[in-house]
Design a protein around this motif. Sequence first.
Motif, PDB file in Angstrom:
ATOM      1  N   ALA A 118      -1.020   8.920  -2.128  1.00 21.48           N
ATOM      2  CA  ALA A 118      -0.807   8.726  -0.698  1.00 21.48           C
ATOM      3  C   ALA A 118      -1.804   7.724  -0.130  1.00 21.48           C
ATOM      4  O   ALA A 118      -1.457   6.890   0.713  1.00 21.48           O
ATOM      5  CB  ALA A 118      -0.917  10.062   0.039  1.00 21.48           C
ATOM      6  N   ALA A 119      -3.059   7.783  -0.584  1.00 26.54           N
ATOM      7  CA  ALA A 119      -4.074   6.843  -0.115  1.00 26.54           C
ATOM      8  C   ALA A 119      -3.739   5.423  -0.563  1.00 26.54           C
ATOM      9  O   ALA A 119      -3.897   4.466   0.203  1.00 26.54           O
ATOM     10  CB  ALA A 119      -5.448   7.256  -0.620  1.00 26.54           C
ATOM     11  N   ALA A 120      -3.266   5.284  -1.798  1.00 28.65           N
ATOM     12  CA  ALA A 120      -2.876   3.960  -2.286  1.00 28.65           C
ATOM     13  C   ALA A 120      -1.683   3.425  -1.502  1.00 28.65           C
ATOM     14  O   ALA A 120      -1.638   2.241  -1.140  1.00 28.65           O
ATOM     15  CB  ALA A 120      -2.547   4.030  -3.774  1.00 28.65           C
ATOM     16  N   ALA A 121      -0.706   4.291  -1.225  1.00 24.07           N
ATOM     17  CA  ALA A 121       0.469   3.868  -0.451  1.00 24.07           C
ATOM     18  C   ALA A 121       0.070   3.435   0.952  1.00 24.07           C
ATOM     19  O   ALA A 121       0.612   2.467   1.496  1.00 24.07           O
ATOM     20  CB  ALA A 121       1.490   5.000  -0.396  1.00 24.07           C
ATOM     21  N   ALA A 122      -0.883   4.133   1.548  1.00 23.77           N
ATOM     22  CA  ALA A 122      -1.339   3.772   2.892  1.00 23.77           C
ATOM     23  C   ALA A 122      -1.978   2.393   2.906  1.00 23.77           C
ATOM     24  O   ALA A 122      -1.775   1.598   3.826  1.00 23.77           O
ATOM     25  CB  ALA A 122      -2.325   4.823   3.408  1.00 23.77           C
ATOM     26  N   VAL A 123      -2.760   2.089   1.872  1.00 26.71           N
ATOM     27  CA  VAL A 123      -3.426   0.785   1.787  1.00 26.71           C
ATOM     28  C   VAL A 123      -2.399  -0.348   1.725  1.00 26.71           C
ATOM     29  O   VAL A 123      -2.592  -1.416   2.323  1.00 26.71           O
ATOM     30  CB  VAL A 123      -4.344   0.744   0.548  1.00 26.71           C
ATOM     31  N   LEU A 124      -1.290  -0.120   1.025  1.00 26.64           N
ATOM     32  CA  LEU A 124      -0.325  -1.186   0.779  1.00 26.64           C
ATOM     33  C   LEU A 124       0.918  -1.114   1.663  1.00 26.64           C
ATOM     34  O   LEU A 124       1.812  -1.946   1.535  1.00 26.64           O
ATOM     35  CB  LEU A 124       0.109  -1.153  -0.689  1.00 26.64           C
ATOM     36  N   SER A 125       0.949  -0.143   2.562  1.00 27.32           N
ATOM     37  CA  SER A 125       2.150   0.055   3.364  1.00 27.32           C
ATOM     38  C   SER A 125       2.542  -1.194   4.139  1.00 27.32           C
ATOM     39  O   SER A 125       3.707  -1.606   4.140  1.00 27.32           O
ATOM     40  CB  SER A 125       1.943   1.226   4.330  1.00 27.32           C
ATOM     41  N   GLN A 126       1.595  -1.807   4.808  1.00 26.34           N
ATOM     42  CA  GLN A 126       1.912  -2.968   5.637  1.00 26.34           C
ATOM     43  C   GLN A 126       2.435  -4.128   4.792  1.00 26.34           C
ATOM     44  O   GLN A 126       3.309  -4.881   5.217  1.00 26.34           O
ATOM     45  CB  GLN A 126       0.683  -3.405   6.425  1.00 26.34           C
ATOM     46  N   ASP A 127       1.926  -4.281   3.588  1.00 28.15           N
ATOM     47  CA  ASP A 127       2.334  -5.380   2.722  1.00 28.15           C
ATOM     48  C   ASP A 127       3.649  -5.125   1.996  1.00 28.15           C
ATOM     49  O   ASP A 127       4.355  -6.080   1.645  1.00 28.15           O
ATOM     50  CB  ASP A 127       1.243  -5.652   1.671  1.00 28.15           C
ATOM     51  N   LEU A 128       3.974  -3.851   1.753  1.00 26.25           N
ATOM     52  CA  LEU A 128       5.101  -3.554   0.869  1.00 26.25           C
ATOM     53  C   LEU A 128       6.216  -2.711   1.490  1.00 26.25           C
ATOM     54  O   LEU A 128       7.387  -2.921   1.162  1.00 26.25           O
ATOM     55  CB  LEU A 128       4.604  -2.821  -0.390  1.00 26.25           C
ATOM     56  N   MET A 129       5.869  -1.754   2.333  1.00 28.34           N
ATOM     57  CA  MET A 129       6.803  -0.677   2.646  1.00 28.34           C
ATOM     58  C   MET A 129       8.145  -1.142   3.196  1.00 28.34           C
ATOM     59  O   MET A 129       9.198  -0.678   2.783  1.00 28.34           O
ATOM     60  CB  MET A 129       6.142   0.301   3.621  1.00 28.34           C
ATOM     61  N   TRP A 130       8.147  -2.054   4.160  1.00 27.26           N
ATOM     62  CA  TRP A 130       9.399  -2.388   4.850  1.00 27.26           C
ATOM     63  C   TRP A 130       9.909  -3.785   4.491  1.00 27.26           C
ATOM     64  O   TRP A 130      10.786  -4.319   5.154  1.00 27.26           O
ATOM     65  CB  TRP A 130       9.200  -2.296   6.362  1.00 27.26           C
ATOM     66  N   GLN A 131       9.379  -4.382   3.456  1.00 27.77           N
ATOM     67  CA  GLN A 131       9.757  -5.751   3.116  1.00 27.77           C
ATOM     68  C   GLN A 131      11.177  -5.805   2.549  1.00 27.77           C
ATOM     69  O   GLN A 131      11.618  -4.904   1.835  1.00 27.77           O
ATOM     70  CB  GLN A 131       8.776  -6.333   2.099  1.00 27.77           C
ATOM     71  N   VAL A 132      11.886  -6.883   2.866  1.00 29.47           N
ATOM     72  CA  VAL A 132      13.267  -7.039   2.383  1.00 29.47           C
ATOM     73  C   VAL A 132      13.304  -7.706   1.017  1.00 29.47           C
ATOM     74  O   VAL A 132      14.357  -7.754   0.380  1.00 29.47           O
ATOM     75  CB  VAL A 132      14.112  -7.847   3.390  1.00 29.47           C
ATOM     76  N   GLN A 133      12.172  -8.257   0.568  1.00 26.88           N
ATOM     77  CA  GLN A 133      12.056  -8.780  -0.788  1.00 26.88           C
ATOM     78  C   GLN A 133      11.116  -7.880  -1.590  1.00 26.88           C
ATOM     79  O   GLN A 133      10.212  -7.273  -1.027  1.00 26.88           O
ATOM     80  CB  GLN A 133      11.481 -10.199  -0.773  1.00 26.88           C
ATOM     81  N   GLU A 134      11.361  -7.836  -2.894  1.00 27.38           N
ATOM     82  CA  GLU A 134      10.492  -7.014  -3.726  1.00 27.38           C
ATOM     83  C   GLU A 134       9.159  -7.732  -3.938  1.00 27.38           C
ATOM     84  O   GLU A 134       9.126  -8.926  -4.262  1.00 27.38           O
ATOM     85  CB  GLU A 134      11.164  -6.714  -5.067  1.00 27.38           C
ATOM     86  N   ARG A 135       8.085  -7.001  -3.746  1.00 28.25           N
ATOM     87  CA  ARG A 135       6.742  -7.553  -3.916  1.00 28.25           C
ATOM     88  C   ARG A 135       5.955  -6.672  -4.877  1.00 28.25           C
ATOM     89  O   ARG A 135       6.139  -5.467  -4.896  1.00 28.25           O
ATOM     90  CB  ARG A 135       6.005  -7.611  -2.569  1.00 28.25           C
ATOM     91  N   PHE A 136       5.080  -7.320  -5.622  1.00 32.82           N
ATOM     92  CA  PHE A 136       4.220  -6.599  -6.558  1.00 32.82           C
ATOM     93  C   PHE A 136       2.776  -6.849  -6.149  1.00 32.82           C
ATOM     94  O   PHE A 136       2.371  -7.993  -5.914  1.00 32.82           O
ATOM     95  CB  PHE A 136       4.451  -7.084  -7.987  1.00 32.82           C
ATOM     96  N   ALA A 137       1.998  -5.769  -6.040  1.00 33.75           N
ATOM     97  CA  ALA A 137       0.627  -5.875  -5.543  1.00 33.75           C
ATOM     98  C   ALA A 137      -0.312  -5.056  -6.405  1.00 33.75           C
ATOM     99  O   ALA A 137       0.115  -4.179  -7.170  1.00 33.75           O
ATOM    100  CB  ALA A 137       0.557  -5.396  -4.097  1.00 33.75           C
ATOM    101  N   ILE A 138      -1.597  -5.355  -6.257  1.00 35.50           N
ATOM    102  CA  ILE A 138      -2.624  -4.588  -6.959  1.00 35.50           C
ATOM    103  C   ILE A 138      -3.716  -4.184  -5.978  1.00 35.50           C
ATOM    104  O   ILE A 138      -3.973  -4.872  -4.992  1.00 35.50           O
ATOM    105  CB  ILE A 138      -3.256  -5.375  -8.131  1.00 35.50           C
ATOM    106  N   ILE A 139      -4.310  -3.018  -6.257  1.00 31.33           N
ATOM    107  CA  ILE A 139      -5.519  -2.580  -5.560  1.00 31.33           C
ATOM    108  C   ILE A 139      -6.638  -2.601  -6.578  1.00 31.33           C
ATOM    109  O   ILE A 139      -6.536  -1.979  -7.644  1.00 31.33           O
ATOM    110  CB  ILE A 139      -5.357  -1.162  -4.987  1.00 31.33           C
TER     111      ILE A 139
END
Length: 243
Positions: A118-139
Amino acid sequence: MTYCLRIADMAESERPRERLLSNGPKVLSTAELIAILLGTGQGPGKLSAVGLGQYILRELGKNERDPLAVLRDVTPAELMYIQGIGPAKATSILAAVELGKRTFQANPGDRTPIDSPAAAAAVLSQDLMWQVQERFAIILLDVKNKMLGRQIITIGTATETLAPPREIFREALRQGATRLIVAHNHPSGNVEPSREDIELTRQLLGGAQFLGIPLLDHIILGNGNHQSLREITTLWEEHPQGD
């Protein structure tokens, strides 16, 4: 409950505000939450605030659309097109939607330990959650799981992205990370891993073992939800990370 009835004429135990104060917001229906924002009713048939909330959801849900998905990106004009919604009611709804987005997307402090999916998802939510293209990210993390940084590695199409392991580990080494979490989004909103997601995770776990940089998790995000591959697969048992 009769939704043409004024809220003031309802039994106190049935009024949305009183129910929220007594039992918390989770017990309220979406129409009741909207009613609290509206304050008053009207619209077709002189509906109560709750009835007007139901009517708004019904109008937004026309053509088999998800009314909450529509509400997330609704415009003032679209709201005010609905009978009974003027500028004051529309702005109250829009302000609440935006506040909810900002709260959901707020990142923890950069030095807060990332100690759960949940903490990891919160960190990346703005970058990934609602995007219309698939994105790959790292923490990128230090030895105490405190965040050194986060980065989008690749951006794909609406259905596919590429995440070369070389690029992922190059960035981890460049920034001196001792641990990492990878994540990507599914624009469809379905957060179940695909066969390709499983295979990529297996490759990354092998690379992490070789480099001595533990991969703590692979998170899939979409439509307000997230899924941890570490929690639902046996991949970490097959490739222990020593974390």
